[in-house]
Design a protein around this motif. Structure first.
Motif, PDB file in Angstrom:
ATOM      1  N   UNK A 183       0.819  -1.206   0.000  1.00  0.00           N
ATOM      2  CA  UNK A 183       0.000   0.000   0.000  1.00  0.00           C
ATOM      3  C   UNK A 183       0.864   1.272   0.000  1.00  0.00           C
ATOM      4  N   UNK A 184       0.307   2.326  -0.577  1.00  0.00           N
ATOM      5  CA  UNK A 184       0.898   3.650  -0.414  1.00  0.00           C
ATOM      6  C   UNK A 184      -0.263   4.634  -0.451  1.00  0.00           C
ATOM      7  N   UNK A 185       0.003   5.885  -0.123  1.00  0.00           N
ATOM      8  CA  UNK A 185      -1.109   6.832  -0.102  1.00  0.00           C
ATOM      9  C   UNK A 185      -1.653   7.073  -1.513  1.00  0.00           C
ATOM     10  N   UNK A 186      -0.886   6.658  -2.528  1.00  0.00           N
ATOM     11  CA  UNK A 186      -1.332   6.846  -3.907  1.00  0.00           C
ATOM     12  C   UNK A 186      -2.190   5.688  -4.409  1.00  0.00           C
ATOM     13  N   UNK A 187      -2.275   4.621  -3.597  1.00  0.00           N
ATOM     14  CA  UNK A 187      -2.911   3.387  -4.037  1.00  0.00           C
ATOM     15  C   UNK A 187      -4.378   3.328  -3.626  1.00  0.00           C
ATOM     16  N   UNK A 188      -5.275   3.161  -4.591  1.00  0.00           N
ATOM     17  CA  UNK A 188      -6.697   2.983  -4.282  1.00  0.00           C
ATOM     18  C   UNK A 188      -7.173   1.675  -4.905  1.00  0.00           C
ATOM     19  N   UNK A 189      -8.107   1.021  -4.203  1.00  0.00           N
ATOM     20  CA  UNK A 189      -8.590  -0.265  -4.700  1.00  0.00           C
ATOM     21  C   UNK A 189     -10.098  -0.213  -4.864  1.00  0.00           C
TER      22      UNK A 189
END
Lengths: 251, 416, 333, 290
Positions: free
Chosen positions: B151-157
């Motif tokens: 995960x990173x703050x740029x990652x959305x699922x």
């Protein structure tokens, strides 16, 4: 027998159920030019392949300078001092004539050196040129081997065998497929070669063999039929019956 | 064998469409090579497997993503800027996907990336985007990407994850005291599904009688069937995906397994059901993010279907297609809120966003950016019960979205 | 291709002399071409791929082109190089400059293992055995997911900064990345050139030309094959290391036999048995794939057809055919 | 472990092995006679499945598909031999391998263009739907049929090889192509027929596998690798070897599936490596060829 260079004792070879060679015992003295003859299927090639390490014998022992050769892989034979040519021309077709011989010379010195420049190994190059000169091919050294004439390719193969400076030179039908002119040149070459080393020939051309050799061995059905000086062989009734009579055409 | 003609005709039709879409994409790529940085459009990268076994799903995704872009552009774009979708073929290969994503970021200077179908591809894309601080909305169903390691703050699922689907499916199919057997593909996604099933099964009080891990991508499952039958379960959970799912169900049916037990899958796939036929799938129950038949009970779905039909000659959107729509759609809504493409503002907008694009309210959970959404549970219809070629499933249930359906933030390794 | 001792030098035209100079400095020529590459191709990512696959194919060419052994399992060494680099950095916390040599060494050991089994066989058998053993490596990587990430691929080892003599360089920048990776390629090119010019380089060509004769000359052909198999694996592994650093992931597909097939295609396209062929082949293949896949999702049919045409009509590849057509070049052969 | 379960696994393994035998046979016959390794074998397996399905839907009967598809695909194989492979005889042995590798790309993509990239349903023929009680458990009728059919095909092939003039030529030719010249046989025609036979067997394997698996353009990829492993274990060019190795691999996979199912795919490669260590030419391979 201590002077024998190569000694075969009770050599036999089977292929499956077929016996190609049975109980051959001969020895070869230094400096002799010996020929092996026999009709097709006599076991000449099998015997020759065993002497050069290409095949291993099913039974019997092979000694070179007193050292047993059984079980030795083929590539080690050259390093012992036994070098061969093949019946069907066997060269490196896409390499240059010079490189053909140079790479053979290299086998005696370095095999696995991946770092030095091969151009720096000047001595090998010179030895290759010397071998080429001795078979009369020095003028063709830059050409691609596959573009040589047939006779020249055979000569090249002899140069390849020669460059390892073998004590025993095994030549399998060096004049195969040659015309009379080329054959004459080859015979002259063979005579020159035989002056300095032990040579063993397999040949079909009877007249040539009898004129050239100091000793002739006749094989028939995988067995030793006769062994002696050319004039003795010429007079041997067994040999006449099985071989000379049939092969008028080769004469 | 009537299925033959219909399938090929369908494929032929959508192929031509895809070709058109492709050539349009080619023109879009070739043209602006010179003055890319000068124009002020908003560019969304969209890697998807146009070649390979999931080409049909990928084509549906492209259509839906294009629809989402079109609807925004028709209303004047975002803060006056037109949105452009850059579709790239990831060939279902993680290396190819990473390369294409690098190109999208370095050469095309995209503002965000949406897409990926396979788990390996989404993780590869994520690895590239997060290192370069580019927003990525994943629409692949594996939830490895939500764990703190990836995960990173740029990652959305945006997609569902195995935990959600298995929970919903188990709730509809398992009862206290039932015996359950598992056939599981031996790779991360298979393990995720198994983990979900087992947790749901434990809370319901069903009993596990055994599990078999099969090699990923196996063609033959017959060697597992005798053992599965000897376990004598009431329910068989088949936790695999795509062709593996089709092959496993087909061969289970051959062995007469359906007479003994019920077959249940975490995700029931629209295209695999088409590929294997109604007889094989009959009675199989599984979860889904979307099914067009939802239109009779859900207003948003009806609206989405209408728009899609209008844009695609009356065709219906598929499960995977809907992801393309909601993935791109939610991102564009956040950009509207943020008033542009500033990465931090868009992230903040996505985190605060409440959106309803295909099937009801959704939002991204703050800690792991997983989209909280409803899960459909579908049962494959008998051939005779199908009203038309598209009438594949009956909707068993529609579980409304809730954060309780997800693994907790601390479980995923996030600071709470 | 082979360097010959200068004997009687035939008189050369100026263009022939230029060509001779260029092929004498083939490493330098390659590097100049590679340095220009990122500015000629549509994207830096594509240029890096040419660099990577160029090195992989070059290593493969040592085996296929120069020794005449058609391996269909070279993905194993490309993949091993990539995986081990990633594992060493991500799992064991090694810096990249320690991870890369370690990965190359371990890949060479893998090549020794596969080579020991496969060089016992000849001809078509060799191709099939390498193929099957490489598939075995693929399945092992798939199963050992705790180390390799399994089907999801290996990740979590992004190298974003490289310290060069105390100077921190942003490795995420495509231009920096390209030229740093080009240093790896330069090293590989130099080593390959040395090997080809070495006595051993002559031996492998002799084995390709005539294995029986080479043996009769006194070469241990099996051992030579094993050594060249290892060298080839080592150089291809360099490409794998570069790929891992470039993508910051290692996909499982990098071990699949279709990757091996792609390597074979590239070498055939560019021209086996030539120094420049591998890079030309890699570049042609990758650009072709890039361009054709924009026209049609069915790019594989075009790639397949081109491959068939090359086997049938241009078996020497682009570079080999060019050399045959150029009188300038022919004098060099 | 339960004995009845082991017997059931044995049946599964033999059924699995039967398909392997059929596909590996085609590969090995072509190699034995022509010295050509057909890398498009897997793709032709897949084409066989599609052809069977297409012909079945055209005629309305699975049985026509089963009979016609191998014949038609075999004829297509002969076309490939005549137009493409024939040009390569006398060139390096690698060339046909490379050519067919490229060809497999064309075939797979061609099928994607014509039939789409999704799978297509291939129903089990109605007569063979359902299971049979073997006493130890239930086994699908269709798989028993596959075992029986493969046995019949093997018998026919054996009769052809042992009892007919064609068989004599094939056996002699596999040992030494020179002999055929002596016999005054038109080698070109024999090679054409053999290539067709090999491809036809691949197609038969494809049709047989159709109702058991998902029919899709990629279905041949794994099959190719399996067929390679089987032929290498059995010995390239050896028909007996292909049969023995095929069954051996099938049973091995099913037994491993019982104890360590996730290893089921790896095991055949491991088996191959083990065989090669002991016998580089395979179980029944001729030594000179390895």
């Amino acid at each position: 027998m201590s002077t024998a260079l190569l000694q075969a004792e009770g050599i036999g070879r089977r292929f499956g159920g077929f016996t190609a060679l049975e109980d051959i015992s001969v020895s070869f003295a230094r400096g002799e030019l010996t020929s092996i003859i026999g009709p097709n299927g006599a076991g000449k090639s099998t015997f020759f392949n065993i002497l050069s390490g290409t095949l291993s014998p099913s039974m019997g022992t092979l000694r070179f300078k007193g050292r047993e050769l059984n079980g030795m892989p083929q590539h080690r034979f050259v390093h012992q001092g036994i070098s061969r040519s093949y019946q069907i021309t066997n060269i490196f077709p896409d390499l240059s004539v010079h490189e053909n011989v140079r790479v053979a010379a290299q086998a005696m010195r370095v095999s696995y050196d991946i770092w030095r420049r091969r151009a720096d190994l000047v001595e090998l190059s010179e030895r290759a040129d010397a071998a080429l000169a001795s078979v009369g091919l020095i003028g063709k050294r830059g050409e691609q081997a596959k573009f040589l004439a047939h006779g020249q390719q055979r000569a090249l193969e002899i140069a390849i065998a020669l460059v390892s400076e073998p004590e025993l030179l095994l030549l399998d039908e060096p004049t195969a497929g040659m015309g009379p002119e080329e054959t004459k040149e080859m015979v002259a070459l063979l005579e020159r070669l035989a002056e300095r080393r032990t040579v063993l020939l397999v040949e079909h051309k009877m007249k040539m063999v009898l004129g050239l050799s100091q000793r002739v061995i006749v094989l028939h059905h995988g067995r030793l039929l006769a062994d002696g000086k050319p004039e003795e062989i010429r007079g041997n009734p067994d040999v006449r019956r099985v071989y000379l009579g049939q092969s008028e055409g080769y004469g | 064998m009537p299925g033959f003609e219909t399938t090929s005709r369908r494929a032929g039709l959508s192929r031509r469409k895809a070709l058109l879409a492709m050539s349009a994409g080619a023109a879009a790529l070739a043209m602006p090579r010179l003055g890319r940085a000068a124009d002020d459009g908003i560019r969304i990268g969209f890697p998807t497997p146009l070649t390979g076994p999931f080409a049909a799903e990928a084509r549906d995704q492209v259509k839906c993503a294009e629809l989402a872009v079109k609807l925004v552009n028709d209303k004047g774009g975002i803060a006056g800027r037109k949105v452009e979708l850059l579709v790239r073929d990831d060939k279902l290969n993680a290396g190819e996907a990473a390369t294409r994503t690098l190109e999208l970021i370095e050469k095309d200077k995209v503002h965000a990336v949406v897409g990926a179908l396979s788990s390996a591809v989404q993780l590869a894309v994520n690895e590239v985007t997060r290192a370069r601080g580019v927003i990525y909305v994943s629409i692949s169903q594996s939830d490895t990407i939500n764990e703190v390691k990836d995960f990173s703050k740029y990652t959305f699922h945006e997609a569902l994850n195995p935990h959600m689907t298995t929970a919903a499916v188990a709730r509809q199919t398992l009862k206290k005291g039932m015996k359950v057997a598992h056939l599981v593909a031996d790779y991360a996604y298979g393990h995720e599904m198994l983990r979900g099933f087992k947790r749901a099964q434990a809370s319901i009080g069903a009993e596990s009688v055994g599990e078999i891990l099969h090699p990923f991508g196996a063609a033959d499952y017959s060697t597992f069937m005798p053992r599965l039958m000897s376990m004598r379960p009431d329910v068989l959970c088949i936790s695999n995906f795509g062709r593996d799912q089709a092959n496993a169900i087909k061969q289970a049916v051959d062995f007469g397994i359906k007479q003994q037990m019920k077959i249940v899958v975490p995700v029931i796939l629209h295209n695999q059901r088409l590929a294997v036929g109604p007889d094989v799938f009959e009675g199989v129950v599984g979860g889904a993010n979307y099914y067009w038949g939802l239109e009779t009970q859900n207003k948003t779905a009806a609206e989405f279907n209408k728009e899609f039909r209008a844009a695609n000659g009356g065709a219906i959107p598929t499960d995977y297609g809907a992801y393309g729509y909601s993935g791109v759609g939610s991102l564009l809504q956040a950009m509207q809120v943020a008033g542009g493409t500033d990465t931090d503002k868009v992230i903040a907008a996505l985190e605060g966003l409440q959106y309803d694009l295909t099937k009801g309210p959704q939002h991204y959970r703050k800690c792991d950016h997983q989209s909280v959404q409803s899960v459909l549970v579908l049962e494959s219809k008998k051939k005779s019960a199908m009203a038309n070629d598209n009438d594949l499933f009956a909707i068993v249930a529609s579980d409304p979205g809730a954060e309780e359906m997800l693994r907790s933030c601390s479980e995923l390794g996030h600071a709470t | 291709m082979t360097v010959q001792s200068t004997g009687e030098a035939p008189s050369l035209s100026p263009s022939q002399r230029l060509f001779a100079v260029l092929s004498d400095h083939r490493v330098l020529v390659s590097l100049v071409a590679l340095a220009l590459l990122p500015w000629l191709l549509p994207s830096k990512a594509l240029a890096v791929n040419v660099l990577i696959y160029g090195v992989v194919v070059m290593g493969y060419n040592l085996l296929f082109g120069y020794t005449g052994l058609l391996s269909f399992g070279h993905a194993a060494f490309f993949g091993a190089g990539a995986y081990l680099t990633g594992i060493a950095i991500g799992r064991w916390g090694l810096p990249w400059f320690a991870a890369v040599p370690l990965a190359i060494a371990a890949s060479t050991a893998l090549a020794a293992l596969i080579g020991t089994i496969s060089t016992r066989t000849r001809g078509i058998y060799f191709s099939m055995v390498t193929l099957a053993l490489a598939q075995l490596v693929y399945y092992v990587a798939l199963q050992a997911s705790s180390l390799t990430g399994g089907e999801n691929g290996l990740r979590g080892f992004t190298v974003d900064r490289i310290n060069l003599l105390g100077l921190p360089i942003n490795f995420l920048d495509p231009v920096n990345k390209y030229y740093i990776l080009m240093a790896f390629a330069a090293l590989a090119l130099w080593v390959q050139s040395r090997i080809l010019n070495s006595p051993f380089g002559a031996v492998i060509e002799a084995i390709r030309e005539n294995e029986q004769r080479a043996r009769a000359c006194g070469y241990d052909v099996e051992r030579c094959k094993l050594i060249v198999f290892m060298l080839s694996g080592a150089i291809s592994a360099v490409g794998g290391c570069m790929s891992a650093l470039h993508l910051s992931i290692v996909p499982l597909d990098s071990l699949h036999y279709q990757t091996s097939g792609m390597i074979v295609m590239m070498v055939l396209l560019g021209g086996a048995r030539s120094f420049f062929g591998p890079f030309i082949g890699a570049a042609t293949f990758l650009i072709l794939e890039d361009v054709v896949s924009l026209w049609t999702p069915h790019w594989q049919i075009v790639v397949g057809a081109i491959f068939v045409v090359f086997v049938l009509f241009l078996p020497k590849g682009i570079w080999g055919t060019l050399l045959d057509g150029l009188p300038v070049a022919r004098a060099q052969r | 472990m339960d004995l009845s379960l082991i017997i059931m696994q044995l049946f599964s393994g033999i059924a699995l092995g039967a398909v392997l035998v059929i596909t590996a046979l085609g590969l090995t016959i072509v190699f034995g006679m022509l010295g050509v390794v057909n890398f498009a074998h897997g793709a032709l397996f897949m084409i066989g499945a599609y052809a069977g399905l297409y012909l079945a839907s055209l005629t309305g009967s699975f049985w026509w598909g089963l009979v016609l598809a191998p014949v038609l695909v075999g004829a297509f194989g002969m076309l490939i031999e005549r137009v493409l492979v024939r040009r390569l005889y006398g060139r390096s042995i690698d060339d046909p391998l490379l050519l067919t590798f490229g060809l497999s790309y064309i075939l797979v993509e061609g099928v994607r263009i014509v039939f789409g990239s999704d799978g297509i349903p291939f129903p089990t023929p109605s007569q063979l739907v359902g299971v049979v009680d073997l006493g130890v458990g239930f086994f699908p009728k269709y798989r028993l049929f596959v075992i029986a059919l493969v046995a019949v095909v093997l018998l026919l092939l054996w009769l052809m090889l042992e009892k007919t003039r064609v068989g004599l030529i094939v056996r002699a030719g596999a040992r030494d192509p020179q002999i055929m010249r002596v016999l005054g046989v038109d080698i070109g025609k024999v090679w054409l027929a053999i290539f067709g036979l090999g491809v036809g067997l691949a197609a038969l394997g494809g049709v047989l596998a159709g109702p058991m698996r998902s029919v899709n353009p990629e279905m041949g990829t794994l099959v190719l690798a399996e067929a390679f492993v089987v032929t290498v274990i059995g010995g390239l060019g050896s028909i007996v070897g292909a049969v023995v190795a095929g069954l051996m691999v099938g049973v091995c996979i099913s037994m491993v599936a019982l104890f360590a199912p996730e290893m089921a795919t790896i095991v055949m490669f491991a088996l191959m490596a083990a065989v090669l260590l002991v016998r580089p030419q395979g179980l029944f391979g001729l030594k000179g060829r390895a």
